[in-house]
Structure formats: structure tokens, C-alpha cells
Design a protein around this motif. Structure first.
Motif, PDB file in Angstrom:
ATOM      1  N   ASP A 173      -0.862   4.484   0.405  1.00  0.00           N
ATOM      2  CA  ASP A 173      -1.664   5.613   0.863  1.00  0.00           C
ATOM      3  C   ASP A 173      -1.010   6.224   2.104  1.00  0.00           C
ATOM      4  O   ASP A 173      -0.031   5.704   2.644  1.00  0.00           O
ATOM      5  CB  ASP A 173      -3.117   5.202   1.133  1.00  0.00           C
ATOM      6  CG  ASP A 173      -3.228   4.122   2.205  1.00  0.00           C
ATOM      7  OD1 ASP A 173      -2.335   4.038   3.062  1.00  0.00           O
ATOM      8  OD2 ASP A 173      -4.217   3.367   2.162  1.00  0.00           O
ATOM      9  N   THR A 193      -6.774  15.401   3.832  1.00  0.00           N
ATOM     10  CA  THR A 193      -6.503  14.289   4.733  1.00  0.00           C
ATOM     11  C   THR A 193      -6.980  14.625   6.133  1.00  0.00           C
ATOM     12  O   THR A 193      -7.040  15.794   6.522  1.00  0.00           O
ATOM     13  CB  THR A 193      -4.998  13.959   4.761  1.00  0.00           C
ATOM     14  OG1 THR A 193      -4.775  12.844   5.621  1.00  0.00           O
ATOM     15  CG2 THR A 193      -4.183  15.137   5.268  1.00  0.00           C
ATOM     16  N   SER A 243       0.821  -1.211   0.000  1.00  0.00           N
ATOM     17  CA  SER A 243       0.000   0.000   0.000  1.00  0.00           C
ATOM     18  C   SER A 243       0.855   1.260   0.000  1.00  0.00           C
ATOM     19  O   SER A 243       1.947   1.291   0.580  1.00  0.00           O
ATOM     20  CB  SER A 243      -0.898   0.026   1.241  1.00  0.00           C
ATOM     21  OG  SER A 243      -1.604   1.234   1.325  1.00  0.00           O
TER      22      SER A 243
END
Length: 396
Positions: A167, A208, A165
Motif C-alpha cells: 500500500d 489518498t 505490504s
């Protein structure tokens, strides 16, 4: 104090009412012996799940992990009962402590765990032998100068290196990999950064949560300070700009903006305190950080130093001991501020760092205590003492 007193009353009640416990539990909360079921999702490297049932605490197997030592012996299945391990049964103290000690003792010797297992309550028990990796014993100075601790770190880094991942949530793994000091771990991080930069290259803004900005952003900054790789700077800048858009009254909500109905003003300082740390690290990286955002948040959190615990929400400092890591978070923020200040170790920020770190050390009255789950107190208490290890050697 009310929280501490409630915890004391809870433990006293457990000892008084539960015949299983022979002393005050060290952990809070502790498994109640009167409960019908208590889950131990993973019995460490053995590779089985356990459910503790009546009579307290009888161990039932809930599953076997593929590829585990338990699976290798081929004798475990769901529903079996484990009577003892290496002659030890669960009695008198928190069963998690006993199970943990079983693993520690086996690892220190040959890794052999002899379990008395029966298929159901009616059948006789038979011996089943499981061999877990023999990592050795912990040294007297663990985790420092400890070969076993080094093996644990190495094994975990190898596990994280398989993460695909890219992210923002991966940055906790990234921070760990940077901490090992091993070149091969740094190469893994370089690969993650390359993918992360490519993913966000054509994105004008990164929206975010402060949870991710505060907990993940510092890893990106530490990566740049370690390597000088300028490709990550635009991502750091976008995260800093997001915090500028979402700050309210000096701090941040858990999801940004200002949800007024939450905590009388919306702040979630367990996330926000790390956002100001990130902003200072971003500034140290040479990123253009909005000065009003930085100064207002720095002032907001600095005022908590020496006055109790950092507030949960938009409020005054809190009393008592349990703080879920917010005060140690402040110590880390003040450490960043001291490193940026021209006065350095003579600055008010260095003093605030040491005061907050010391308070953070004493902010956990029980093991496994904390709103966010088991281990939160231990995690922050260790980080507190890492900041003042020379000034507080015995606590460290």
C-alpha cells in the motif's frame, strides 16, 4: 517563545523537585522521577522490555522478545528486577541516556552485558550475562566514514526487504532502500513497485490522504528518476490528481477537503508542505501536473521563507523555535523548486532553501521534542543540514 519558556520552567521544576536529577534534562519531556511507572518498550538489541518504577528509577522486566539475546540466555522472565548493567545503575540523568550508553559501550567492545538480576525485592541478585552483537564503535566522523553506521544501515535494509505490504504507506521504507545505493535494495523496490502498479492498474482514481501523498509520493518519483521505469507514472499521476481535487486555499488538510472548524481553516501544513514537493517531483518525472494546483501551493509555502516557522494551519508564520519539522519541509520543497527553476542555484528558491534549512536546524530547542513524538526534531534537523552541508559545515 512561550513554548521555550514553558520548557525551561518544566526542566527547572524537575531539577528542583526531583531528587533523582542532578542537572537539567536534555530531553523534553523527561521521565518524572515521582511517576509511579515509566515504560521503556524495548531495551535496544538486548530484547527485553523495561518498566521504571519507584524508587526512581528501578528497572522491572516487562517481557522478553523471542529470538533475542535476552531469550538466548534463558534467565529472564517478567517481573524481575535489574539492579545494574556492567556495574552501572540509573542515577542523576535521564535513564534513557544511561541505557543507550550501556548498549553503545557494549557494542564497541565484545557485546557482553553483565546484569545483576533478582526475581523479586526479597531475593538476592545474581549475575546474568547477555551478549549482543558487537557492531564496533562509532567513528569520530559518524555517520560518515563509519563502519558501524554502515552495518546499522545494512541491517535495517535487510529487515525492510522482508516487508510484503504494497500500500502507499510503504513508501517511507522505499525511500530508505533507494538511499543505500545497493543494487540488491533497488531490486527489492522494483518488486514492491510491480505489486503496487498491479494493485492500482484498474483503479481510476486514488483517494489518498495528504499525509500519504506528501510523505509517500516522493519515493515513487525518486524511483522513476533513478530507474526510468514508466510503469509507476500512472500511479504518480493519480496521486497528483487527488491533490488537485483536495487543495484548499493553497494547501491541504490532514485528511483533504476543507474542515473549517480545524485550525481556523483546516490546513495541516506538516503534511501539505510535502505535497507541493511531491507535485514538483512529479513534474520533473514528466507527469502532467495541474498548473494552478502547483503554482498556488508553491506561492503559498514560498511566502513563509525567511519569516519564521511555517504555520501549523491556515495562518501567518509562527515565531519561536519548535516547528515539528514544517520549516525543514519547506526547505525540501524549495530545493525541489530550485532544481526545476531555469535559474537553478541563482534562483529565489535556492535562497529560500538555504534560509529555511538554517531556520530548521535551530527549530529544535530540546532533544526528543515535538508534537508527534520522540525523535521528530533530530530527524528534521539532520535533513536541514544535509541541504546546506557546504555552507554550514560546523552545524552539519
Amino acid at each position: 517563545m512561550p513554548g521555550v519558556l514553558m520548557g525551561m520552567l518544566t526542566s527547572a521544576t524537575l531539577v528542583a523537585q526531583d531528587s533523582y536529577y542532578k542537572a537539567d534534562p536534555q530531553f523534553h519531556p523527561a521521565p518524572e522521577a515521582s511517576a509511579a511507572r515509566y515504560q521503556i518498550i524495548r531495551f535496544g538489541p538486548v530484547g527485553i522490555g523495561l518498566e521504571l518504577r519507584q524508587p526512581a528509577f528501578t528497572m522491572y522486566v516487562t517481557g522478553v522478545e523471542e529470538g533475542s539475546p535476552a531469550a538466548a540466555c534463558g534467565q529472564f522472565k517478567k517481573g524481575q528486577i535489574i539492579e545494574s548493567v556492567n556495574g552501572v545503575t540509573l542515577k542523576d540523568i535521564d535513564p534513557r541516556i544511561i541505557l543507550g550508553n550501556m548498549i553503545t559501550e557494549a557494542e564497541a567492545k565484545d557485546g557482553i552485558m553483565k546484569m545483576m538480576v533478582k526475581d523479586d525485592v526479597k531475593t538476592a541478585a545474581r549475575e546474568v550475562v547477555v551478549k549482543i552483537p558487537a557492531l564496533g564503535a562509532y567513528s569520530d566522523t559518524w555517520p560518515l566514514n563509519c563502519p558501524k553506521s554502515d552495518k546499522i544501515v545494512r541491517n535495517f535494509a535487510d529487515f525492510l526487504s522482508k516487508e510484503e505490504s504494497v500500500d502507499l504507506g510503504i513508501q517511507g521504507s522505499m525511500l530508505f532502500m533507494l538511499s543505500t545505493g545497493e543494487e540488491k535494495d533497488l531490486e527489492v523496490v522494483r518488486g514492491w513497485i510491480k505489486k503496487l502498479v498491479a494493485k492500482n492498474k484498474n483503479v481510476e482514481e486514488i483517494n489518498t490522504y495528504p499525509w500519504f501523498a506528501g510523505y509517500s509520493g516522493p519515493a515513487l518519483c525518486e524511483y522513476y528518476l533513478r530507474t526510468g521505469d514508466k510503469s509507476i507514472l500512472p500511479v504518480i499521476k493519480k496521486i497528483a490528481d487527488c491533490l488537485t481535487r483536495t487543495i484548499y486555499n493553497g494547501s491541504w488538510a490532514g485528511r483533504g477537503a476543507a474542515p473549517y472548524q480545524y485550525m481556523a481553516g483546516g490546513h495541516m501544513n506538516a503534511a501539505g508542505v510535502h505535497c507541493v514537493t511531491f507535485l514538483m517531483l512529479a513534474k520533473e518525472c514528466g507527469v502532467d501536473v495541474d498548473e494552478h494546483t502547483l503554482q498556488s501551493s508553491l506561492k503559498y509555502f514560498y511566502r513563509f521563507s525567511g519569516r519564521g516557522n511555517v504555520a501549523y494551519g491556515d495562518g501567518v508564520p509562527e515565531g519561536g523555535y519548535t516547528d515539528n519539522g514544517r520549516t525543514t519541509g519547506l526547505a525540501l520543497a524549495m530545493a525541489a523548486a530550485a532544481s526545476l527553476s531555469p535559474d537553478g542555484e541563482n534562483s529565489v528558491y535556492a535562497k529560500a532553501r538555504d534560509i529555511s534549512a538554517t531556520k530548521g536546524f535551530y527549530a529544535t530547542s530540546w532533544l526528543f521534542h515535538g508534537h508527534t513524538g520522540g525523535g521528530i526534531g533530530e530527524l528534521w534537523r539532520g535533513q536541514s543540514m544535509g541541504l546546506v552541508k557546504d555552507k554550514r559545515p560546523s552545524q552539519y
